[in-house]
Design an enzyme around this catalytic site. Structure first.
Site, PDB file in Angstrom:
ATOM      1  N   TYR A 297     -72.845  34.755 -57.415  1.00 57.02           N
ATOM      2  CA  TYR A 297     -72.504  34.038 -56.016  1.00 57.02           C
ATOM      3  C   TYR A 297     -72.278  34.920 -54.958  1.00 57.02           C
ATOM      4  O   TYR A 297     -72.929  34.854 -53.838  1.00 57.02           O
ATOM      5  CB  TYR A 297     -71.511  33.065 -56.367  1.00 57.02           C
ATOM      6  CG  TYR A 297     -71.145  32.307 -55.149  1.00 57.02           C
ATOM      7  CD1 TYR A 297     -69.980  32.656 -54.084  1.00 57.02           C
ATOM      8  CD2 TYR A 297     -71.903  31.166 -54.726  1.00 57.02           C
ATOM      9  CE1 TYR A 297     -69.650  32.153 -52.956  1.00 57.02           C
ATOM     10  CE2 TYR A 297     -71.801  30.504 -53.479  1.00 57.02           C
ATOM     11  CZ  TYR A 297     -70.588  30.855 -52.698  1.00 57.02           C
ATOM     12  OH  TYR A 297     -70.046  30.328 -51.563  1.00 57.02           O
TER      13      TYR A 297
ATOM     14  N   LYS B 266     -56.118  10.850 -17.027  1.00 57.12           N
ATOM     15  CA  LYS B 266     -57.287  11.556 -17.516  1.00 57.12           C
ATOM     16  C   LYS B 266     -57.056  13.129 -17.173  1.00 57.12           C
ATOM     17  O   LYS B 266     -56.687  13.710 -16.346  1.00 57.12           O
ATOM     18  CB  LYS B 266     -58.373  11.244 -16.649  1.00 57.12           C
ATOM     19  CG  LYS B 266     -59.784  11.788 -17.014  1.00 57.12           C
ATOM     20  CD  LYS B 266     -60.852  11.202 -16.167  1.00 57.12           C
ATOM     21  CE  LYS B 266     -62.251  11.597 -16.885  1.00 57.12           C
ATOM     22  NZ  LYS B 266     -62.518  13.030 -16.599  1.00 57.12           N
TER      23      LYS B 266
ATOM     24  N   ARG C  18     -66.979  18.569 -28.103  1.00 59.65           N
ATOM     25  CA  ARG C  18     -67.959  17.776 -27.779  1.00 59.65           C
ATOM     26  C   ARG C  18     -69.453  17.966 -27.545  1.00 59.65           C
ATOM     27  O   ARG C  18     -70.254  17.293 -28.039  1.00 59.65           O
ATOM     28  CB  ARG C  18     -67.572  16.899 -26.291  1.00 59.65           C
ATOM     29  CG  ARG C  18     -68.119  15.906 -25.817  1.00 59.65           C
ATOM     30  CD  ARG C  18     -67.907  15.514 -24.681  1.00 59.65           C
ATOM     31  NE  ARG C  18     -68.578  14.272 -24.333  1.00 59.65           N
ATOM     32  CZ  ARG C  18     -69.594  14.319 -23.635  1.00 59.65           C
ATOM     33  NH1 ARG C  18     -70.266  15.520 -23.468  1.00 59.65           N
ATOM     34  NH2 ARG C  18     -70.550  13.150 -23.290  1.00 59.65           N
TER      35      ARG C  18
ATOM     36  N   LYS D 289     -61.226   8.233 -10.412  1.00 54.98           N
ATOM     37  CA  LYS D 289     -60.964   9.698 -10.139  1.00 54.98           C
ATOM     38  C   LYS D 289     -59.870   9.860  -8.906  1.00 54.98           C
ATOM     39  O   LYS D 289     -59.908   8.946  -8.170  1.00 54.98           O
ATOM     40  CB  LYS D 289     -62.193  10.449  -9.663  1.00 54.98           C
ATOM     41  CG  LYS D 289     -63.260  10.655 -10.846  1.00 54.98           C
ATOM     42  CD  LYS D 289     -62.602  11.573 -11.991  1.00 54.98           C
ATOM     43  CE  LYS D 289     -63.705  11.998 -12.925  1.00 54.98           C
ATOM     44  NZ  LYS D 289     -64.768  12.802 -12.321  1.00 54.98           N
TER      45      LYS D 289
ATOM     46  N   CYS E 152     -97.922  23.177  -6.179  1.00 49.65           N
ATOM     47  CA  CYS E 152     -96.913  23.550  -5.605  1.00 49.65           C
ATOM     48  C   CYS E 152     -95.967  24.378  -6.815  1.00 49.65           C
ATOM     49  O   CYS E 152     -95.649  23.854  -7.704  1.00 49.65           O
ATOM     50  CB  CYS E 152     -96.035  22.645  -5.112  1.00 49.65           C
ATOM     51  SG  CYS E 152     -94.296  23.125  -4.558  1.00 49.65           S
TER      52      CYS E 152
END
Ligand code: IVH
Length: 705
Positions: free
Chosen positions: A49, A131, A152, A328, A447
């Site tokens: 192993y 928050k 996250r 906020k 463009c």
């Protein structure tokens, strides 16, 4: 034992040879880990192993990015590999919708009531929580023990930072008291303001990097490959939410917070239960007054519906829960001088004015660029080059110019003239259609500015998200003609020798880039569609298209057919177009952009080229249970008594169904509420199965876990 132990030494392998070898080694190690740890029944000796492991490590050290993608499968007891292993969240880590004033919060409460079909006098309790301005983390406990911790990331996939999280005092290794067998606790890792000052002083003393604000300091401290560094930083954790749970531990958010404290977590003390929206707003005002004197940074207040059964029914929309909203605090402002206005050309040709500023610190971050939005905004604010302007910055949003201070205006300044010619080398005319605020370059596919922006979008985080290939590299490779079309990215390996010679590039960075690219050849249809950067086709629309058409071929064929003219006056309708418009939330304007995209041969060539390079995977609906609704098209008609139309639709979608607006041969079910009219009649005529409201509710309940 597999052949992988006999293959050539790592130094003789190229990254392309190494991939299958590493993959096989990882699979073998994972197999033996499972025998050893899971079944207590090893098949090979410890020495064998260890030999496998050493070989894996040697290859991993040579090809770190490759190892990174394979590491999750062998993480049990694994020695650290370069970079963090990826962790797929068992429940996505959501973000929050924002409200910027009281009215937006009141509208949120109205939406909640409407969605749940509640009368105006039903009390909808809200929990107001500060928050916290930190980084969210997910902590998985099995049988009360902390086994996995992740960042996250993009909400679906994060990084395994278990070792780092273990160094944080406020994260218990074992939960106190009884807890569900599987419990994922979510919350915010943060650094107190005093710890941040202390850290920066220490960094300055040794000439190391100082951090702009406590949030950056927390992020920099947590994502350390060497977790002994994390251990030295003073990080803390507030728990406020959950991911997967084997058993629901509470009926309300407040009850859940109580449980979190019982288990040994810290929750925020300023959290309050509010009976009305007005109470919640008052609570926020109170928290706002304390903001400056709090020992940690907060950037707003989060309101959450207290009842968890209501939270379940409300569900989520575009990666944010319907049952919560962040309110906020006002942005921080500063004054500085506007040195110049540059015009940036976006991937759809939109001309956006960007303010180049005398650098200034706002909320702990140095700002030298800000957005001026569009030409009307410049005119409305009367901003001129040379003006002293007020700029503001809130959270992660791009700083913006708020207004000009006329009293400080230089005498020789002149009003700003918005260009009507695209600054790109083609110098195409830039036009602004009646009633629109955006002026666009008419250069289209010719463009080059748009082309390079499309490439940047293609590799961006929510699209292909290729490690080592960001905006800077795209621009450089474009300038050097290494890439012109998205497909060229997947042929960059043909230029490996050129790449190695580039300044700042070496074998390692080229190998890493190749790995980053190779690991993205397999991609879901929804991400693929989004990555194409078609006008008005954002993530939500891309997903809708993927759900409805399933495969690239079906989608493309349908879009081409939708663009075909039907004979005038023939009374015939274009079926493909009707189907497209029948997808709930796709209107004529989006349909038009989709058709226009496929009408251009260069775009069709780009898609075909990518198809050759990639493995574009058919859309798989993310449903946990075997639901009979998966892939079915449902139409709602009449009045439902148990739930509103929005809830019914959301439920159907979460069961994997597609919701359409009108009945056709392709409809699988019509759910007919009270007073169902012509749609039910049409369903009957076409032989489409009609469900009563009771049958529909039974469907949902059967699918519930
Ligand atoms: S709830 C579905 N509560 O804000 C649950 N988030 O802008 C979503 N955050 O990613 C999160 N304090 O990192 C929640 N009391 C709080 C929070 C909070 C800070 C962060 C979190 C989230 C971000 C969304």
């Amino acid at each position: 034992m597999g052949a992988s132990t006999e293959s050539p030494p790592p130094e003789d392998l190229t990254i392309f040879d190494a991939e299958p070898v590493l993959r096989e080694l990882a699979a073998e190690i994972a197999h033996h880990d499972a025998r050893y740890h899971g079944q207590d029944d090893p098949e090979i000796s410890d020495a064998d192993y260890d030999a496998l492991r050493r070989r894996f490590e040697a290859l991993a050290a040579r090809f770190p990015s490759l190892a990174k993608t394979l590491a999750p499968t062998i993480s049990v007891g694994a020695a650290p590999v370069a970079g963090f292993a990826k962790v797929t969240h068992s429940r996505p880590m959501l973000s929050l919708a924002n409200a910027f004033d009281g009215d937006e919060v009141r509208e949120f409460a109205v939406r909640v009531r409407r969605f749940l079909s509640l009368s105006e006098d039903t009390v909808v309790e809200l929990v107001a929580e500060p928050k916290i301005d930190g980084l969210s983390a997910s902590l998985r406990y099995e049988n009360g023990r902390f086994i996995l911790g992740a960042t996250r990331g993009d909400g679906a996939v994060g990084e395994d930072i278990t070792r780092n999280l273990r160094t944080i005092g406020g994260i218990p290794e074992r939960l106190a008291g009884a807890a569900p067998g599987v419990l994922e606790v979510r919350g915010e890792v943060y650094m107190r303001k005093d710890a941040f000052q202390e850290l920066n002083a220490a960094q300055t003393a040794v000439g190391a990097k100082v951090f702009a604000n406590p949030r950056n300091a927390a992020a920099g401290s947590l994502r350390q490959l060497d977790h002994s560094i994390t251990a030295k930083r003073k990080l803390q954790f507030f728990a406020y939410s959950w991911g997967e749970v084997s058993q629901r531990p509470a009926d309300t958010q407040m009850g859940f917070l109580d449980k979190l404290r019982d288990w040994g977590f810290e929750t925020n003390q300023l959290t309050r239960l509010c009976a009305t929206v007005e109470d919640a707003l008052a609570c926020r005002a109170g928290i706002g007054e304390q903001r400056a004197s709090l020992p940690y940074d907060i950037d707003g207040v989060v309101y959450k519906v207290n009842r968890l059964d209501w939270q379940d029914r409300l569900g989520m929309v575009s990666r944010a829960p319907r049952w919560a909203i962040a309110h906020k605090f006002p942005a921080e402002q500063a004054e500085t001088i506007l040195r110049a206005i540059d015009i940036q050309v976006g991937r759809t040709g939109a001309l956006t004015p960007v303010a180049r500023l005398e650098p200034v610190t706002v909320g702990g971050v140095v700002v030298s660029n800000a957005t001026l939005h569009n030409e009307d905004e410049i005119a409305r604010k009367g901003v001129r080059i040379g003006d002293t302007v007020v700029i503001q910055r809130a959270g992660d949003v791009i700083p913006q110019v708020v207004r000009a201070i006329e009293a400080k205006r230089p005498a020789d300044s002149v009003p700003y003239d918005f260009p009507t010619i695209c600054p790109c080398p083609v110098a195409a005319e830039a036009v602004r259609p009646e009633g629109e605020v955006i002026r666009r370059c008419t250069g289209g596919l010719a463009c080059p500015f748009q082309a390079v922006e499309r490439l940047k979008h293609f590799v961006s985080r929510d699209a292909f998200d290729i490690d080592g290939l960001g905006e800077k590299q795209i621009q450089a490779f474009w300038d050097d003609k290494l890439i012109a079309h998205p497909g060229d990215i997947f042929r960059l390996k043909n230029h490996a020798a050129d790449l190695r010679k580039r300044e700042g590039w070496g074998d390692k960075s080229v190998d890493n880039l190749s790995m980053g690219i190779e690991s993205r050849r397999a991609i879901g249809l929804d991400k693929f569609i989004y990555a194409l950067g078609i006008r008005q086709v954002g993530q939500a629309t891309a997903r809708l298209l993927a759900i409805n058409y399933g495969t690239l071929d079906a989608w493309r064929t349908a879009m081409l057919a939708a663009g075909e003219k039907v004979e005038e006056g023939g009374g015939e309708t274009n079926g493909a177009l009707t189907d497209l418009l029948n997808i709930d939330q796709i209107g004529a304007s989006v349909a038009n952009d989709l058709i226009s995209f496929f009408a251009e041969k260069p775009n069709r060539d780009i898609v075909a080229d990518l198809e050759n390079e990639l493995d574009i995977q058919a859309f798989a609906a993310p449903v946990t249970s075997e639901s009979p609704m998966v892939g079915k098209t449902v139409v709602f008609t009449g009045t439902l008594t148990t739930m509103g139309r929005a809830e019914a639709k959301a439920r159907a979608e979460s069961l994997g169904a597609k919701v359409a607006g009108s009945v056709s041969k392709k409809t699988d079910y019509v759910v007919a509420g009270a007073d169902a009219g012509s749609k039910a009649a049409k369903a009957e005529a076409l032989g489409v199965e009609i469900l009563s409201e009771e049958e529909w509710v039974a469907f949902i309940e059967a699918a519930q876990i």
